[in-house]
Design a protein around this motif. Structure first.
Motif, PDB file in Angstrom:
ATOM      1  N   GLU A  23     -20.661  74.964  36.964  1.00  0.00           N
ATOM      2  CA  GLU A  23     -20.383  73.584  36.561  1.00  0.00           C
ATOM      3  C   GLU A  23     -20.738  73.322  35.101  1.00  0.00           C
ATOM      4  OE1 GLU A  23     -21.870  70.800  39.486  1.00  0.00           O
ATOM      5  OE2 GLU A  23     -20.297  71.402  40.890  1.00  0.00           O
ATOM      6  N   GLU A  24     -20.628  74.345  34.279  1.00  0.00           N
ATOM      7  CA  GLU A  24     -20.753  74.185  32.834  1.00  0.00           C
ATOM      8  C   GLU A  24     -19.439  73.650  32.267  1.00  0.00           C
ATOM      9  OE1 GLU A  24     -21.762  78.089  31.510  1.00  0.00           O
ATOM     10  OE2 GLU A  24     -23.776  78.002  32.366  1.00  0.00           O
ATOM     11  N   PHE A  25     -18.378  73.885  32.989  1.00  0.00           N
ATOM     12  CA  PHE A  25     -17.053  73.358  32.697  1.00  0.00           C
ATOM     13  C   PHE A  25     -16.522  72.795  34.001  1.00  0.00           C
ATOM     14  CE2 PHE A  25     -12.428  73.823  32.712  1.00  0.00           C
ATOM     15  CZ  PHE A  25     -12.088  73.199  31.531  1.00  0.00           C
ATOM     16  N   LEU A  26     -16.100  71.536  33.964  1.00  0.00           N
ATOM     17  CA  LEU A  26     -15.515  70.894  35.133  1.00  0.00           C
ATOM     18  C   LEU A  26     -14.046  70.650  34.844  1.00  0.00           C
ATOM     19  CD1 LEU A  26     -18.277  68.196  35.703  1.00  0.00           C
ATOM     20  CD2 LEU A  26     -18.099  70.426  36.801  1.00  0.00           C
ATOM     21  N   ALA A  27     -13.217  70.777  35.849  1.00  0.00           N
ATOM     22  CA  ALA A  27     -11.787  70.533  35.655  1.00  0.00           C
ATOM     23  C   ALA A  27     -11.235  69.801  36.864  1.00  0.00           C
ATOM     24  CB  ALA A  27     -11.039  71.841  35.439  1.00  0.00           C
ATOM     25  N   TRP A  28     -10.217  69.009  36.604  1.00  0.00           N
ATOM     26  CA  TRP A  28      -9.468  68.326  37.649  1.00  0.00           C
ATOM     27  C   TRP A  28      -8.027  68.762  37.522  1.00  0.00           C
ATOM     28  CZ3 TRP A  28     -13.886  66.670  35.682  1.00  0.00           C
ATOM     29  CH2 TRP A  28     -14.800  66.034  36.512  1.00  0.00           C
ATOM     30  N   VAL A  29      -7.327  68.792  38.636  1.00  0.00           N
ATOM     31  CA  VAL A  29      -5.922  69.175  38.653  1.00  0.00           C
ATOM     32  C   VAL A  29      -5.127  68.155  39.463  1.00  0.00           C
ATOM     33  CG1 VAL A  29      -6.357  71.656  38.353  1.00  0.00           C
ATOM     34  CG2 VAL A  29      -6.214  70.697  40.662  1.00  0.00           C
ATOM     35  N   ALA A  30      -3.826  68.111  39.166  1.00  0.00           N
ATOM     36  CA  ALA A  30      -2.902  67.274  39.928  1.00  0.00           C
ATOM     37  C   ALA A  30      -1.942  68.189  40.670  1.00  0.00           C
ATOM     38  CB  ALA A  30      -2.136  66.343  38.999  1.00  0.00           C
TER      39      ALA A  30
ATOM     40  N   ILE B  97       0.324  72.897  40.869  1.00  0.00           N
ATOM     41  CA  ILE B  97      -0.538  72.208  39.907  1.00  0.00           C
ATOM     42  C   ILE B  97       0.290  71.944  38.654  1.00  0.00           C
ATOM     43  CG2 ILE B  97      -2.582  72.400  38.449  1.00  0.00           C
ATOM     44  CD1 ILE B  97      -3.862  74.019  40.743  1.00  0.00           C
ATOM     45  N   ALA B  98       0.507  70.660  38.357  1.00  0.00           N
ATOM     46  CA  ALA B  98       1.357  70.273  37.238  1.00  0.00           C
ATOM     47  C   ALA B  98       0.579  69.704  36.062  1.00  0.00           C
ATOM     48  CB  ALA B  98       2.392  69.255  37.706  1.00  0.00           C
ATOM     49  N   ALA B  99      -0.710  69.423  36.253  1.00  0.00           N
ATOM     50  CA  ALA B  99      -1.506  68.841  35.169  1.00  0.00           C
ATOM     51  C   ALA B  99      -2.974  69.167  35.384  1.00  0.00           C
ATOM     52  CB  ALA B  99      -1.309  67.330  35.108  1.00  0.00           C
ATOM     53  N   THR B 100      -3.710  69.120  34.297  1.00  0.00           N
ATOM     54  CA  THR B 100      -5.139  69.395  34.366  1.00  0.00           C
ATOM     55  C   THR B 100      -5.868  68.654  33.253  1.00  0.00           C
ATOM     56  OG1 THR B 100      -6.816  71.144  34.527  1.00  0.00           O
ATOM     57  CG2 THR B 100      -5.073  71.467  32.914  1.00  0.00           C
ATOM     58  N   GLY B 101      -7.143  68.539  33.422  1.00  0.00           N
ATOM     59  CA  GLY B 101      -8.027  67.994  32.398  1.00  0.00           C
ATOM     60  C   GLY B 101      -9.418  68.545  32.629  1.00  0.00           C
ATOM     61  N   GLY B 102     -10.156  68.753  31.553  1.00  0.00           N
ATOM     62  CA  GLY B 102     -11.480  69.354  31.660  1.00  0.00           C
ATOM     63  C   GLY B 102     -12.562  68.481  31.058  1.00  0.00           C
ATOM     64  N   LEU B 103     -13.789  68.839  31.381  1.00  0.00           N
ATOM     65  CA  LEU B 103     -14.954  68.091  30.934  1.00  0.00           C
ATOM     66  C   LEU B 103     -16.125  69.041  30.761  1.00  0.00           C
ATOM     67  CD1 LEU B 103     -16.407  65.288  30.533  1.00  0.00           C
ATOM     68  CD2 LEU B 103     -16.798  65.315  33.011  1.00  0.00           C
ATOM     69  N   VAL B 104     -16.777  68.949  29.611  1.00  0.00           N
ATOM     70  CA  VAL B 104     -18.043  69.652  29.388  1.00  0.00           C
ATOM     71  C   VAL B 104     -19.059  68.621  28.916  1.00  0.00           C
ATOM     72  CG1 VAL B 104     -17.027  71.915  28.884  1.00  0.00           C
ATOM     73  CG2 VAL B 104     -17.462  70.322  27.015  1.00  0.00           C
ATOM     74  N   PHE B 105     -20.314  68.901  29.182  1.00  0.00           N
ATOM     75  CA  PHE B 105     -21.377  67.999  28.766  1.00  0.00           C
ATOM     76  C   PHE B 105     -22.186  68.632  27.651  1.00  0.00           C
ATOM     77  CE2 PHE B 105     -20.406  66.340  32.954  1.00  0.00           C
ATOM     78  CZ  PHE B 105     -20.318  64.983  32.665  1.00  0.00           C
ATOM     79  N   LEU B 106     -22.583  67.807  26.712  1.00  0.00           N
ATOM     80  CA  LEU B 106     -23.423  68.228  25.599  1.00  0.00           C
ATOM     81  C   LEU B 106     -24.741  67.487  25.705  1.00  0.00           C
ATOM     82  CD1 LEU B 106     -20.683  67.768  22.888  1.00  0.00           C
ATOM     83  CD2 LEU B 106     -21.406  69.931  23.884  1.00  0.00           C
ATOM     84  N   HIS B 107     -25.826  68.208  25.518  1.00  0.00           N
ATOM     85  CA  HIS B 107     -27.156  67.610  25.527  1.00  0.00           C
ATOM     86  C   HIS B 107     -27.622  67.458  24.089  1.00  0.00           C
ATOM     87  CE1 HIS B 107     -27.682  68.088  29.867  1.00  0.00           C
ATOM     88  NE2 HIS B 107     -26.974  69.190  29.710  1.00  0.00           N
ATOM     89  N   ARG B 108     -27.976  66.228  23.730  1.00  0.00           N
ATOM     90  CA  ARG B 108     -28.450  65.927  22.389  1.00  0.00           C
ATOM     91  C   ARG B 108     -29.779  65.201  22.508  1.00  0.00           C
ATOM     92  NH1 ARG B 108     -23.524  65.209  18.543  1.00  0.00           N
ATOM     93  NH2 ARG B 108     -21.956  66.270  19.742  1.00  0.00           N
TER      94      ARG B 108
ATOM     95  N   LEU C 237     -27.107  62.645  26.824  1.00  0.00           N
ATOM     96  CA  LEU C 237     -26.023  63.404  27.452  1.00  0.00           C
ATOM     97  C   LEU C 237     -24.700  62.724  27.138  1.00  0.00           C
ATOM     98  CD1 LEU C 237     -25.437  65.790  29.446  1.00  0.00           C
ATOM     99  CD2 LEU C 237     -25.409  64.048  31.247  1.00  0.00           C
ATOM    100  N   GLU C 238     -23.730  63.514  26.718  1.00  0.00           N
ATOM    101  CA  GLU C 238     -22.389  62.975  26.502  1.00  0.00           C
ATOM    102  C   GLU C 238     -21.352  63.980  26.972  1.00  0.00           C
ATOM    103  OE1 GLU C 238     -21.498  63.854  21.851  1.00  0.00           O
ATOM    104  OE2 GLU C 238     -22.960  62.274  22.273  1.00  0.00           O
ATOM    105  N   GLY C 239     -20.196  63.460  27.319  1.00  0.00           N
ATOM    106  CA  GLY C 239     -19.133  64.315  27.833  1.00  0.00           C
ATOM    107  C   GLY C 239     -18.009  64.467  26.827  1.00  0.00           C
ATOM    108  N   TYR C 240     -17.463  65.655  26.785  1.00  0.00           N
ATOM    109  CA  TYR C 240     -16.316  65.951  25.933  1.00  0.00           C
ATOM    110  C   TYR C 240     -15.139  66.279  26.841  1.00  0.00           C
ATOM    111  CZ  TYR C 240     -13.382  68.211  22.426  1.00  0.00           C
ATOM    112  OH  TYR C 240     -12.343  68.554  21.608  1.00  0.00           O
ATOM    113  N   VAL C 241     -14.080  65.502  26.733  1.00  0.00           N
ATOM    114  CA  VAL C 241     -12.866  65.698  27.521  1.00  0.00           C
ATOM    115  C   VAL C 241     -11.966  66.661  26.761  1.00  0.00           C
ATOM    116  CG1 VAL C 241     -10.858  64.558  28.539  1.00  0.00           C
ATOM    117  CG2 VAL C 241     -13.066  63.364  28.454  1.00  0.00           C
TER     118      VAL C 241
END
Length: 156
Positions: free
Chosen positions: A53-60, A68-79, A89-93
């Motif tokens: 879960e260092e990289f999270l992804a969603w699919v359609a 699967i016709a679409a996807t998007g990902g999310l990673v978190f950065l700790h500052r 904590l912030e998320g990068y799409v």
């Protein structure tokens, strides 16, 4: 009605293919040798990062065959904590991509909404950010993202 779901390790080949399609479309991949290398590196990254879960992804998934016709990902950065982000904590799409034949049907919006909902409900993060293509800007703006000019980068 498409099914929007979290991606699993079983989706890695498709996630890799969609990422490479995005990179080709945006002009980041310029030749077959580079594409082969990025395919190998992306596959390796996802095999490590997705289960942790260092990289999270969603699919359609869009049809009876669960295409699967679409996807998007999310990673978190700790500052370090700050007044506007006490949790630090912030998320990068990233990797928001829809196959051309399925564009304009709300798949990216549905995925983005799942990413935002997950971040708000499951994490202490108070910021999501992304880099938008010209084609993606209207979607992100309509979902509340605003342009910022604070960032600079150094590449080597």
């Amino acid at each position: 009605m498409p099914l929007i779901r979290r991606a699993t390790s079983a989706d890695i080949a498709t996630l890799t293919a969609l990422r490479l399609a995005l990179l080709r479309e945006t002009g980041k991949v310029v030749d077959e040798q580079q594409e082969r290398l990025l395919h190998e590196l992306t596959d390796s990254y996802l095999r490590r990062a997705l289960p942790r879960e260092e990289f999270l992804a969603w699919v359609a998934e869009v049809d009876e065959q669960r295409t699967i016709a679409a996807t998007g990902g999310l990673v978190f950065l700790h500052r370090p904590p700050s007044p506007e982000n006490e949790a630090g904590l912030e998320g990068y799409v990233l990797n928001m991509y829809t196959l051309p034949a399925w564009r304009g049907q709300g798949l990216a919006r549905a995925i983005l909404r799942q990413i935002v909902a997950y971040t708000r409900q499951q994490t202490p993060a108070r910021r999501l950010w992304l880099r938008a293509t010209a084609a993606g800007r209207p979607l992100y703006a309509s979902e509340g993202f605003v342009p910022i000019t604070r960032e600079m980068e150094l590449l080597w």
